[in-house]
Design a protein around this motif. Structure first.
Motif, PDB file in Angstrom:
ATOM      1  N   ASP A 183       0.846  -1.190   0.000  1.00 22.94           N
ATOM      2  CA  ASP A 183       0.000   0.000   0.000  1.00 22.94           C
ATOM      3  C   ASP A 183       0.885   1.245   0.000  1.00 22.94           C
ATOM      4  OD1 ASP A 183       0.827   0.569   2.665  1.00 22.94           O
ATOM      5  OD2 ASP A 183      -0.745  -0.737   3.455  1.00 22.94           O
ATOM      6  N   GLU A 184       0.243   2.408   0.059  1.00 26.82           N
ATOM      7  CA  GLU A 184       0.964   3.676  -0.084  1.00 26.82           C
ATOM      8  C   GLU A 184       2.020   3.875   0.989  1.00 26.82           C
ATOM      9  OE1 GLU A 184      -0.090   8.461   0.054  1.00 26.82           O
ATOM     10  OE2 GLU A 184      -1.679   6.994  -0.279  1.00 26.82           O
ATOM     11  N   ARG A 185       1.694   3.637   2.227  1.00 27.61           N
ATOM     12  CA  ARG A 185       2.650   3.870   3.321  1.00 27.61           C
ATOM     13  C   ARG A 185       3.761   2.837   3.299  1.00 27.61           C
ATOM     14  NH1 ARG A 185       3.227   2.799   9.015  1.00 27.61           N
ATOM     15  NH2 ARG A 185       4.153   4.635  10.044  1.00 27.61           N
ATOM     16  N   GLN A 186       3.404   1.604   3.011  1.00 24.45           N
ATOM     17  CA  GLN A 186       4.430   0.555   2.946  1.00 24.45           C
ATOM     18  C   GLN A 186       5.450   0.838   1.834  1.00 24.45           C
ATOM     19  OE1 GLN A 186       1.876  -2.799   2.438  1.00 24.45           O
ATOM     20  NE2 GLN A 186       1.682  -3.206   4.657  1.00 24.45           N
ATOM     21  N   ARG A 187       4.983   1.393   0.711  1.00 27.28           N
ATOM     22  CA  ARG A 187       5.912   1.742  -0.358  1.00 27.28           C
ATOM     23  C   ARG A 187       6.889   2.829   0.090  1.00 27.28           C
ATOM     24  NH1 ARG A 187       1.252   1.106  -3.794  1.00 27.28           N
ATOM     25  NH2 ARG A 187       0.895   3.364  -3.756  1.00 27.28           N
ATOM     26  N   ARG A 188       6.369   3.834   0.817  1.00 29.06           N
ATOM     27  CA  ARG A 188       7.250   4.907   1.293  1.00 29.06           C
ATOM     28  C   ARG A 188       8.307   4.368   2.245  1.00 29.06           C
ATOM     29  NH1 ARG A 188       2.430   7.767   2.308  1.00 29.06           N
ATOM     30  NH2 ARG A 188       2.832   7.578   4.557  1.00 29.06           N
ATOM     31  N   LEU A 189       7.900   3.484   3.129  1.00 29.98           N
ATOM     32  CA  LEU A 189       8.857   2.960   4.109  1.00 29.98           C
ATOM     33  C   LEU A 189       9.905   2.073   3.437  1.00 29.98           C
ATOM     34  CD1 LEU A 189       6.440   2.094   7.053  1.00 29.98           C
ATOM     35  CD2 LEU A 189       7.888   4.115   6.786  1.00 29.98           C
ATOM     36  N   LEU A 190       9.509   1.304   2.419  1.00 30.97           N
ATOM     37  CA  LEU A 190      10.487   0.481   1.709  1.00 30.97           C
ATOM     38  C   LEU A 190      11.518   1.339   0.975  1.00 30.97           C
ATOM     39  CD1 LEU A 190      11.529  -2.220   0.592  1.00 30.97           C
ATOM     40  CD2 LEU A 190       9.837  -2.005  -1.256  1.00 30.97           C
ATOM     41  N   LEU A 191      11.028   2.377   0.309  1.00 30.21           N
ATOM     42  CA  LEU A 191      11.948   3.276  -0.403  1.00 30.21           C
ATOM     43  C   LEU A 191      12.876   3.987   0.574  1.00 30.21           C
ATOM     44  CD1 LEU A 191       9.466   4.846  -3.011  1.00 30.21           C
ATOM     45  CD2 LEU A 191      11.077   2.969  -3.336  1.00 30.21           C
ATOM     46  N   ALA A 192      12.326   4.399   1.741  1.00 29.15           N
ATOM     47  CA  ALA A 192      13.163   5.084   2.742  1.00 29.15           C
ATOM     48  C   ALA A 192      14.239   4.154   3.283  1.00 29.15           C
ATOM     49  CB  ALA A 192      12.270   5.598   3.871  1.00 29.15           C
ATOM     50  N   ALA A 193      13.886   2.886   3.517  1.00 33.11           N
ATOM     51  CA  ALA A 193      14.875   1.937   4.040  1.00 33.11           C
ATOM     52  C   ALA A 193      16.013   1.723   3.030  1.00 33.11           C
ATOM     53  CB  ALA A 193      14.193   0.621   4.362  1.00 33.11           C
ATOM     54  N   GLU A 194      15.704   1.642   1.738  1.00 33.99           N
ATOM     55  CA  GLU A 194      16.732   1.486   0.715  1.00 33.99           C
ATOM     56  C   GLU A 194      17.609   2.727   0.639  1.00 33.99           C
ATOM     57  OE1 GLU A 194      17.610  -1.009  -0.988  1.00 33.99           O
ATOM     58  OE2 GLU A 194      15.960  -2.438  -0.683  1.00 33.99           O
ATOM     59  N   ALA A 195      16.986   3.922   0.764  1.00 33.92           N
ATOM     60  CA  ALA A 195      17.768   5.171   0.687  1.00 33.92           C
ATOM     61  C   ALA A 195      18.722   5.284   1.865  1.00 33.92           C
ATOM     62  CB  ALA A 195      16.822   6.370   0.641  1.00 33.92           C
ATOM     63  N   ARG A 196      18.293   4.934   3.069  1.00 32.35           N
ATOM     64  CA  ARG A 196      19.156   5.008   4.236  1.00 32.35           C
ATOM     65  C   ARG A 196      20.319   4.034   4.116  1.00 32.35           C
ATOM     66  NH1 ARG A 196      15.633   4.779   9.640  1.00 32.35           N
ATOM     67  NH2 ARG A 196      17.771   4.700  10.471  1.00 32.35           N
ATOM     68  N   SER A 197      20.076   2.879   3.516  1.00 31.16           N
ATOM     69  CA  SER A 197      21.167   1.895   3.380  1.00 31.16           C
ATOM     70  C   SER A 197      22.222   2.346   2.377  1.00 31.16           C
ATOM     71  CB  SER A 197      20.596   0.545   2.946  1.00 31.16           C
ATOM     72  OG  SER A 197      20.042   0.638   1.641  1.00 31.16           O
ATOM     73  N   LEU A 198      21.843   3.232   1.442  1.00 36.24           N
ATOM     74  CA  LEU A 198      22.809   3.715   0.444  1.00 36.24           C
ATOM     75  C   LEU A 198      23.607   4.906   0.941  1.00 36.24           C
ATOM     76  CD1 LEU A 198      20.607   3.475  -2.795  1.00 36.24           C
ATOM     77  CD2 LEU A 198      22.413   1.929  -2.039  1.00 36.24           C
ATOM     78  N   GLY A 199      23.131   5.595   1.963  1.00 39.12           N
ATOM     79  CA  GLY A 199      23.863   6.733   2.496  1.00 39.12           C
ATOM     80  C   GLY A 199      23.648   7.991   1.676  1.00 39.12           C
ATOM     81  N   HIS A 200      24.692   8.819   1.577  1.00 39.09           N
ATOM     82  CA  HIS A 200      24.590  10.105   0.879  1.00 39.09           C
ATOM     83  C   HIS A 200      24.198   9.869  -0.574  1.00 39.09           C
ATOM     84  CE1 HIS A 200      25.277  14.301  -0.014  1.00 39.09           C
ATOM     85  NE2 HIS A 200      26.044  13.932  -1.061  1.00 39.09           N
ATOM     86  N   GLY A 201      23.197  10.604  -1.058  1.00 40.03           N
ATOM     87  CA  GLY A 201      22.711  10.481  -2.429  1.00 40.03           C
ATOM     88  C   GLY A 201      21.722   9.353  -2.624  1.00 40.03           C
ATOM     89  N   GLY A 202      21.417   8.664  -1.549  1.00 41.93           N
ATOM     90  CA  GLY A 202      20.518   7.524  -1.671  1.00 41.93           C
ATOM     91  C   GLY A 202      19.083   7.930  -2.015  1.00 41.93           C
TER      92      GLY A 202
END
Length: 561
Positions: free
Chosen positions: A23-42
């Protein structure tokens, strides 16, 4: 640079597979988790790979950093489109005014006399300016504590203050009779059934697509007639006896059914019995206000020598009578889904009724005719051997045979004699016949009457009589009019042109009953080729009759009128 492109392609492939299932919120949280794992520029890289705005990924990162527990829903409380009942404050009161017109709404509701379905309610609210769907109407009604409700059969009529006391009295009487080895029976008339290939409620197992074909309309068949099941349920032996009548549900028919039960079963099951307790409801052919019921029971008491006690259930409590749920309910279940095509089907279906507790039922057909409108005058009622109990004597009474005939009146007049106080009508000046001619005519009428009954009821019986008829025209019951009474009434009407409303009081019956008796007698006279010649003198009143016979009008005629 090439490594970044490869990573973006890998993320895009992952998101393509996973995001459609979230759903909408789950998609945001998945994208945020991937961005945090990549660090700067994620954030920028993930947003480009997923094809979303960077602000969406940033919002997901913020939600992760807040550390909130799972919401269990897509939107926060208060998010999304507002409900129609919140946007329209007048909607809820308008809906309640439609569904509660007699309580807190409008008594002149436009839907007062129609089905209050959700579609009708939604249409009426929309007409009033409150746009709403049928599903939303159902949701609002459930919030207000409403649900689909059928009628509840709980109103039992007049609540007599001694109702509970009468129940206790019946229970004490039943215990006393059973302790002494005397029978206790519950009696009542089951619902009258129209005979014929008509729909009967319930379902039975049959081959798919092959239901029993029945008539489209439930109109009564004049030839097949109707069935009147009168039941007797023995509380001690758990046995039932049902007489299926083809005529009317009268007191004579009810007592005749009890008489048949006593002769066939009661004398065998209770050979030493000297008393009989009958529990019955308060109305119908065995009602406590029915004088003919008490008169017929008195005749039965004298015939059997039994002390017959009757205890009636209070008005509005007939469903407490044992026969209702110990016998009649099982009969209804046994013939469910089966068209009652003939009297034979009804009798056999009743006789085949059994239960796991051991119920056994006997059923037989009663093709006798029973006069309606029989009147029991005060003098006749007072002569009955009826002893009222101290507790509600109108509901509880005993008929004692040894106290019968306190005025010397015989309880069962023979068919070849007139009824009580009517012997003076058998006069040559009135009948136009000499005594020997009169006796010969009565003998011919008796034979013709029995033949007429057999022919009229042959089709309604579904065949020939299974039992040998007893001797005499009437077997075991006390008719309101004897054969001689019927002939005398016909002579007064046809020979002297006396109106039936004038003749009826002489025979203590209604004009309707008298009309039926005269019609049947005229058919009999036609069958035996006997003609009633008109008299030279035509009469109009009972005083004219008294003057014609040269008797004092203040004697028997005045008593009858």
């Amino acid at each position: 640079m090439e490594a970044t492109e490869d990573l973006a392609a890998a993320l895009a492939a992952k998101f393509t597979v996973l995001l459609p299932h979230l759903d909408e919120r789950q998609r945001r949280l998945l994208l945020a988790a991937e961005a945090r794992s990549l660090g700067h520029g994620g954030i920028r890289l993930v947003a480009r790979a997923a094809g979303v705005r960077e602000a969406t990924v940033s919002l997901g990162v913020t939600e992760l950093d807040c550390g909130e527990a799972p919401l269990g829903r897509v939107r926060r409380v208060g998010g999304g489109r507002k409900r129609v009942v919140d946007l329209d404050p007048g909607l809820r009161p308008a809906l309640l005014a439609l569904v509660e017109p007699d309580v807190r709404g409008d008594p002149m509701s436009p839907l007062r006399w129609t089905t209050k379905s959700t579609r009708h309610l939604a249409a009426e609210l929309t007409r009033q300016g409150h746009r709403i769907s049928a599903d939303t109407v159902a949701d609002v009604l459930r919030e207000e504590g409403f649900s689909l409700q059928g009628n509840a059969k709980v109103i039992e009529g007049r609540q007599h203050p001694d109702r509970d006391g009468q129940f206790r009295y019946i229970n004490d009487q039943a215990k006393a009779h059973q302790a002494a080895g005397d029978p206790v029976i519950s009696v009542d008339t089951k619902k009258k059934e129209v005979v014929g290939p008509l729909k009967n409620g319930g379902k039975e197992w049959r081959p798919a697509g092959d239901p029993v074909r029945v008539s489209t309309h439930d109109f009564p068949d004049k030839e097949l007639g109707k069935a009147v099941p009168y039941g007797i349920y023995d509380l001690a032996t758990n046995t039932g006896w049902v007489s299926v009548g083809t005529d009317h549900d009268t007191a004579a028919f009810a007592v005749e059914s009890i008489r048949r039960w006593w002769k066939a079963r009661g004398t065998q099951d209770y050979p030493q019995a000297r008393r009989l307790l009958i529990t019955a409801d308060a109305g119908g052919s065995n009602g406590y206000r029915t004088r003919a019921w008490k008169a017929e029971l008195a005749a039965l008491a004298m015939e059997t020598g039994l002390h017959i006690t009757v205890c009636h259930f209070p008005p509005g409590t007939s469903k407490w009578n044992r026969i209702e749920h110990r016998l009649f309910s099982h009969i209804t279940m046994n013939w469910r889904g089966r068209p009652l095509a003939s009297h034979e089907v009804i009798v056999q279906s009743i006789a085949a009724t059994t239960t796991r507790t051991g119920l056994k039922v006997h059923a037989e057909l009663d093709t006798a005719t029973y006069a309606t409108g029989v009147r029991i005058v005060d003098r006749q009622l007072d002569a009955l051997p009826l002893a009222r109990h101290e507790w509600h004597g109108d509901w509880n009474y005993t008929l004692r045979p040894e106290e019968y005939c306190r005025d010397g009146t015989p309880p069962i007049p023979p068919q070849d004699l007139p009824g009580p106080d009517r012997a003076w009508l058998v006069h040559p000046d009135l009948t136009g016949l000499q005594p020997d001619q009169w006796d010969q005519l009565i003998a011919q009428l008796r034979a013709a009457r029995e033949l007429q009954r057999e022919e009229d009821l042959h089709q309604r019986r579904g065949g020939d009589r299974q039992k040998v008829p007893a001797a005499g025209l009437y077997t075991g019951r006390r008719p309101g009019l004897t054969l001689v009474d019927r002939l005398l009434a016909t002579i007064l009407y046809q020979r002297f042109k006396l109106p039936q409303v004038v003749i009826a009081p002489l025979f203590t019956v209604t004009p309707v009953t008298l009309n039926r008796a005269i019609s049947q007698t005229r058919r009999l006279l036609h069958d035996i080729r006997h003609t009633i010649e008109p008299a030279a003198t035509q009469l109009a009143t009972l005083d004219d009759l008294a003057a014609h016979l040269d008797i004092a009008p203040t004697s028997k005629i005045k008593t009858a009128s």
